[in-house]
Design a protein around this motif. Sequence first.
Motif, PDB file in Angstrom:
ATOM      1  N   ILE A  59       0.836  -1.203   0.000  1.00 50.64           N
ATOM      2  CA  ILE A  59       0.000   0.000   0.000  1.00 50.64           C
ATOM      3  C   ILE A  59       0.875   1.259   0.000  1.00 50.64           C
ATOM      4  O   ILE A  59       0.672   2.181  -0.787  1.00 50.64           O
ATOM      5  N   GLN A  60       1.878   1.266   0.883  1.00 51.30           N
ATOM      6  CA  GLN A  60       2.715   2.463   0.976  1.00 51.30           C
ATOM      7  C   GLN A  60       3.664   2.590  -0.208  1.00 51.30           C
ATOM      8  O   GLN A  60       4.026   3.705  -0.597  1.00 51.30           O
ATOM      9  N   GLN A  63       1.639   4.160  -2.660  1.00 52.75           N
ATOM     10  CA  GLN A  63       1.535   5.588  -2.316  1.00 52.75           C
ATOM     11  C   GLN A  63       2.773   6.344  -2.822  1.00 52.75           C
ATOM     12  O   GLN A  63       2.662   7.440  -3.363  1.00 52.75           O
ATOM     13  N   ILE A  66       2.463   6.903  -6.517  1.00 55.24           N
ATOM     14  CA  ILE A  66       1.502   7.982  -6.793  1.00 55.24           C
ATOM     15  C   ILE A  66       2.154   9.340  -6.508  1.00 55.24           C
ATOM     16  O   ILE A  66       2.111  10.257  -7.332  1.00 55.24           O
ATOM     17  N   ASP A  67       2.791   9.444  -5.332  1.00 54.50           N
ATOM     18  CA  ASP A  67       3.389  10.722  -4.934  1.00 54.50           C
ATOM     19  C   ASP A  67       4.532  11.142  -5.857  1.00 54.50           C
ATOM     20  O   ASP A  67       4.863  12.327  -5.944  1.00 54.50           O
ATOM     21  N   ARG A  84      -5.304  -2.255  -5.703  1.00 55.51           N
ATOM     22  CA  ARG A  84      -6.472  -1.406  -5.430  1.00 55.51           C
ATOM     23  C   ARG A  84      -6.079   0.072  -5.382  1.00 55.51           C
ATOM     24  O   ARG A  84      -6.755   0.940  -5.949  1.00 55.51           O
ATOM     25  N   VAL A  85      -4.947   0.362  -4.726  1.00 51.98           N
ATOM     26  CA  VAL A  85      -4.500   1.761  -4.602  1.00 51.98           C
ATOM     27  C   VAL A  85      -4.128   2.323  -5.975  1.00 51.98           C
ATOM     28  O   VAL A  85      -4.561   3.424  -6.346  1.00 51.98           O
ATOM     29  N   LEU A  86      -3.335   1.569  -6.727  1.00 52.04           N
ATOM     30  CA  LEU A  86      -2.871   2.069  -8.025  1.00 52.04           C
ATOM     31  C   LEU A  86      -4.030   2.211  -9.013  1.00 52.04           C
ATOM     32  O   LEU A  86      -4.087   3.186  -9.774  1.00 52.04           O
ATOM     33  N   ALA A  88      -7.150   2.829  -8.216  1.00 51.32           N
ATOM     34  CA  ALA A  88      -7.941   3.998  -7.815  1.00 51.32           C
ATOM     35  C   ALA A  88      -7.272   5.282  -8.285  1.00 51.32           C
ATOM     36  O   ALA A  88      -7.938   6.261  -8.610  1.00 51.32           O
ATOM     37  N   ALA A  89      -5.943   5.260  -8.318  1.00 54.56           N
ATOM     38  CA  ALA A  89      -5.214   6.458  -8.748  1.00 54.56           C
ATOM     39  C   ALA A  89      -5.067   6.510 -10.266  1.00 54.56           C
ATOM     40  O   ALA A  89      -4.467   7.443 -10.802  1.00 54.56           O
TER      41      ALA A  89
ATOM     42  N   VAL B  75      -2.921   9.715   6.119  1.00 52.50           N
ATOM     43  CA  VAL B  75      -2.078   8.662   5.548  1.00 52.50           C
ATOM     44  C   VAL B  75      -0.718   8.666   6.234  1.00 52.50           C
ATOM     45  O   VAL B  75      -0.175   7.623   6.604  1.00 52.50           O
ATOM     46  N   LEU B  83      -3.960   3.284   5.335  1.00 48.77           N
ATOM     47  CA  LEU B  83      -4.610   4.320   4.530  1.00 48.77           C
ATOM     48  C   LEU B  83      -3.734   4.666   3.331  1.00 48.77           C
ATOM     49  O   LEU B  83      -2.511   4.584   3.399  1.00 48.77           O
ATOM     50  N   ALA B  84      -4.381   5.054   2.241  1.00 47.47           N
ATOM     51  CA  ALA B  84      -3.641   5.537   1.076  1.00 47.47           C
ATOM     52  C   ALA B  84      -4.449   6.661   0.437  1.00 47.47           C
ATOM     53  O   ALA B  84      -5.679   6.662   0.502  1.00 47.47           O
ATOM     54  N   LEU B  85      -3.725   7.613  -0.155  1.00 39.62           N
ATOM     55  CA  LEU B  85      -4.374   8.704  -0.880  1.00 39.62           C
ATOM     56  C   LEU B  85      -4.173   8.447  -2.375  1.00 39.62           C
ATOM     57  O   LEU B  85      -3.072   8.613  -2.897  1.00 39.62           O
ATOM     58  N   ALA B  86      -5.245   8.013  -3.023  1.00 45.83           N
ATOM     59  CA  ALA B  86      -5.139   7.606  -4.428  1.00 45.83           C
ATOM     60  C   ALA B  86      -5.633   8.722  -5.335  1.00 45.83           C
ATOM     61  O   ALA B  86      -6.686   8.607  -5.966  1.00 45.83           O
ATOM     62  N   LEU B  92      -8.261   5.760   0.580  1.00 45.10           N
ATOM     63  CA  LEU B  92      -8.682   4.363   0.637  1.00 45.10           C
ATOM     64  C   LEU B  92      -8.384   3.830   2.037  1.00 45.10           C
ATOM     65  O   LEU B  92      -7.321   4.092   2.586  1.00 45.10           O
TER      66      LEU B  92
END
Lengths: 126, 280
Positions: A59-60, A63, A66-67, A84-86, A88-89, B75, B83-86, B92
């Motif tokens: 997950i991180q 993140q 994404i960042d 799921r994270v990727l 969503a982004a 996050v 937690l993640a900021l997508a 999420l």
Amino acid sequence: MHKTKTLKIAFSSQGKDLESLLETRFGRCSGFIVADLQSMEFQWIENSQNQNAAQGAGIQSAQNVIDSGAHVLISGHCGPKAFRVLSAAGIPIYLSEAKPLFQLIELFKEDQLQELKSPDVEGHWA
Amino acid sequence: MKTIAIASGKGGTGKTSLAISLLQANMDRSRLLDCDVEEPNCHLFLHTHSVSKLIVNKLIPKINEDLCRLCGKCVKACQFNALALAGKSGILVFEELCHSCGGCARICPAGAITEVPVRIGEVVQSQMDEGMELTTGTLVVGHSTAPTVIKAVKNSAAIRPVLFTLIDAPPGTSCSFVAAVEKTDFVILVTEATPFGLNDLKLAIEALEILKLPFAVVINRSQNEENLVKEFCDQRGFRILMQIPESRRVAEFYAQGKSLLEAMPEYKEPLRRLLERCVA
């Protein structure tokens, strides 16, 4: 994937330059190379803090991708939480074996890499 | 009432076998809590019927998307990577990783996070025809907060008064082991006389010494009275309560869902005395 001029690719990488091999682990890779396809500029994004995470490394790591501002990820595997994270982004994931990054850039440009449509490995605790 | 945990560093050394046999040998005066909530199995060896069920919840963050400003402070605050900021999809929540610390709700400058309960397990109390009592905790698969369920099991009240509450602890020396043994009166460490058994026994002892809990050792499946675990315990002055010999008969009974005590009824008195020796 549309190849706009500013497209940036993140690679899970074994080393800090484009000669390095792809690191096939995603969540616990030591870092990412983020390369701009247009200018071929690249930078190293540290991910070592996630190598020893008790949980949630994927997950991180997602993140961090994404960042970094990357539009695309190329890695060896991707588990369900990172996926799921990727997703969503809006960051597509392409899979490869451990090849040099400069080669992968060419393969990506030639549409030779397979896009991952669902997680290819189970979630895990280590 | 005294609480005695049956634990071990290494898995598969016979915690559950011993716990069940202790319960059966002391059926007039003990009850058993199955705190191995990731894989509870005591009920497989005991013919029980359920008498009550309690749902165990934990709190997880719920994001109000209308209020969230996508600042990502939650996050960064989360120590459990839950937690993640997508991007524009917002925050999420990975509820199975959340440890309910509440940090995200506190740090959110927009007041967009409230904490809501989610089911992570259950505690079932059951009884056998003889009146013996078994309480079993079960963690929902995929969740990581075993200690919350273990604490709920330990908080369950006995249906009838007993002298001994026995706890079947999870293997290892991590949070769930600590949750199972903490605040008990005594810990029985079950091990086997192998290098792996000894190595993990040492880890368990280190943890118990930090927790300042009294303990003693039971060597299971012992092939020789003189062995490397006995040598270690003698050297360090740790008490050995019992050595249970390696036995094909016990293994055959186990494969049929029968206990050590059922295979070797002559252990009844020694197992009764064992509990008394723990608290003497």
